[in-house]
Design an enzyme around this catalytic site. Structure first.
Site, PDB file in Angstrom:
ATOM      1  N   GLU A   1       0.823  -1.209   0.000  1.00 21.15           N
ATOM      2  CA  GLU A   1       0.000   0.000   0.000  1.00 21.15           C
ATOM      3  C   GLU A   1       0.860   1.264   0.000  1.00 21.15           C
ATOM      4  O   GLU A   1       0.430   2.319   0.454  1.00 21.15           O
ATOM      5  CB  GLU A   1      -0.946  -0.028   1.206  1.00 21.15           C
ATOM      6  N   GLN A   2       2.065   1.141  -0.517  1.00 21.91           N
ATOM      7  CA  GLN A   2       3.003   2.261  -0.509  1.00 21.91           C
ATOM      8  C   GLN A   2       2.706   3.244  -1.641  1.00 21.91           C
ATOM      9  O   GLN A   2       2.189   2.869  -2.689  1.00 21.91           O
ATOM     10  CB  GLN A   2       4.431   1.722  -0.647  1.00 21.91           C
TER      11      GLN A   2
END
Length: 304
Positions: A67-68
């Site tokens: 989820e970067q």
């Protein structure tokens, strides 16, 4: 029928065996810093480690939960795309019938997650679309809102389909939790103004609240100052309560009434299926009320 269980907590051999006895897959959680796997040798090492871990634990695949923030066209952008492609190839080779999945609630660079969704979808077995935390970037009034507003949620699936991503690769993820927002100010119309907590370029976000499991929400609702309320625009329930210090809180959540139309949409659009985050935050006690509430949440996944 439950087909896949993603094990995000500590490894549980008993749970794995029970799932297998029911014909369900059990998959790993996969997460790694993208800057690390820009280097192909690091990427290969990470993939090999995940395959070996899955084999040792008799598991059936991996859910890549990255989820970067990623800029389109950056080294990390291509590293993630290659990671999914190479992980899928490795798992399919070493564990026949294994499953690889990934993804965000919208493909439009939400939370600065500008991924190559089309190529990722082509590479993996399915995309588990996380249709929650949809207030992570609030650009309008800094107020509490629904975790997964119906129209906004459904529009995001159309965005994936408009990218020519096969609907049969999309799994709808719905929340079994909500957000508890302390109100800095409460307007006469009931809007709960919240603390300004910026997130990835947005001046305000749901980080001003705390995630609360459905079990807690149902108990807190009983002692609320408002009872259950319904927002007809966002198609979501909410309520207000006052804490021990006298501060008013607004709680937004999903329940069978808000989940049912989403499940119906998943079927109408021919999506691969539906899932939730997460399965162990309902009340599984023998309390008669809890038994009914828990059954209704599971049944809501089947539609209205």
């Amino acid at each position: 029928m439950v087909t896949t269980l993603a094990m995000f907590g500590p490894y549980d051999a008993e749970l794995m065996c029970h799932a297998h006895s029911k014909g369900a897959r059990v998959v790993l959680k996969g997460d790694v810093h993208l800057s690390y796997i820009v280097d192909k040798s690091n990427r290969t090492t990470w993939i090999t480690d995940q395959v070996n871990l899955a084999k040792r634990q008799f598991m059936d695949g991996i859910n890549i939960d990255i989820e970067q923030a990623v800029d389109e066209g950056s080294p990390e952008y291509y590293a993630l795309t290659n990671l999914v492609k190479e992980t899928t190839a490795a798992f399919h080779k070493e564990i026949p019938g294994s499953q690889v999945s990934d993804v965000a609630w919208s493909p439009k660079c939400i939370d600065k997650r500008c991924y190559d969704y089309v190529t990722i979808a082509e590479s993996c077995d399915l995309l588990f679309v996380m249709s929650y935390d949809e207030q992570s970037q609030i650009t309008g009034d800094c107020i509490g809102m629904a975790n997964a507003p119906l129209l906004q949620t459904l529009e995001a699936y159309q965005e994936y389909i408009d990218l020519k991503i096969d609907a049969k690769k999309l799994v709808m993820g719905v929340p079994w939790y909500g957000y508890d927002y302390p109100c800095v100010n409460l307007s006469q119309k009931g809007a709960c103004y919240i603390e300004k907590v910026p997130f990835r370029g947005a001046p305000c976000s749901d980080a001003a609240g705390r995630q609360k499991p459905y079990e807690w929400i149902m108990k807190q609702l009983n002692s609320s100052m408002s009872g259950r309320l319904w927002d007809d625009e966002q198609k979501a329930p909410y309520f207000y309560y006052k804490d021990q210090n006298g501060q008013i809180h607004q709680v937004w959540y999903d329940d069978p009434q808000s989940i049912c139309p989403k499940a119906d949409h998943a079927k109408a659009k021919g999506l691969r299926g539906i899932g939730m985050w997460n399965g162990n935050i309902l009340d599984y006690s023998h309390d008669p009320v809890a038994v009914q509430q828990t059954a209704m949440m599971w049944n809501a996944l089947l539609g209205c």
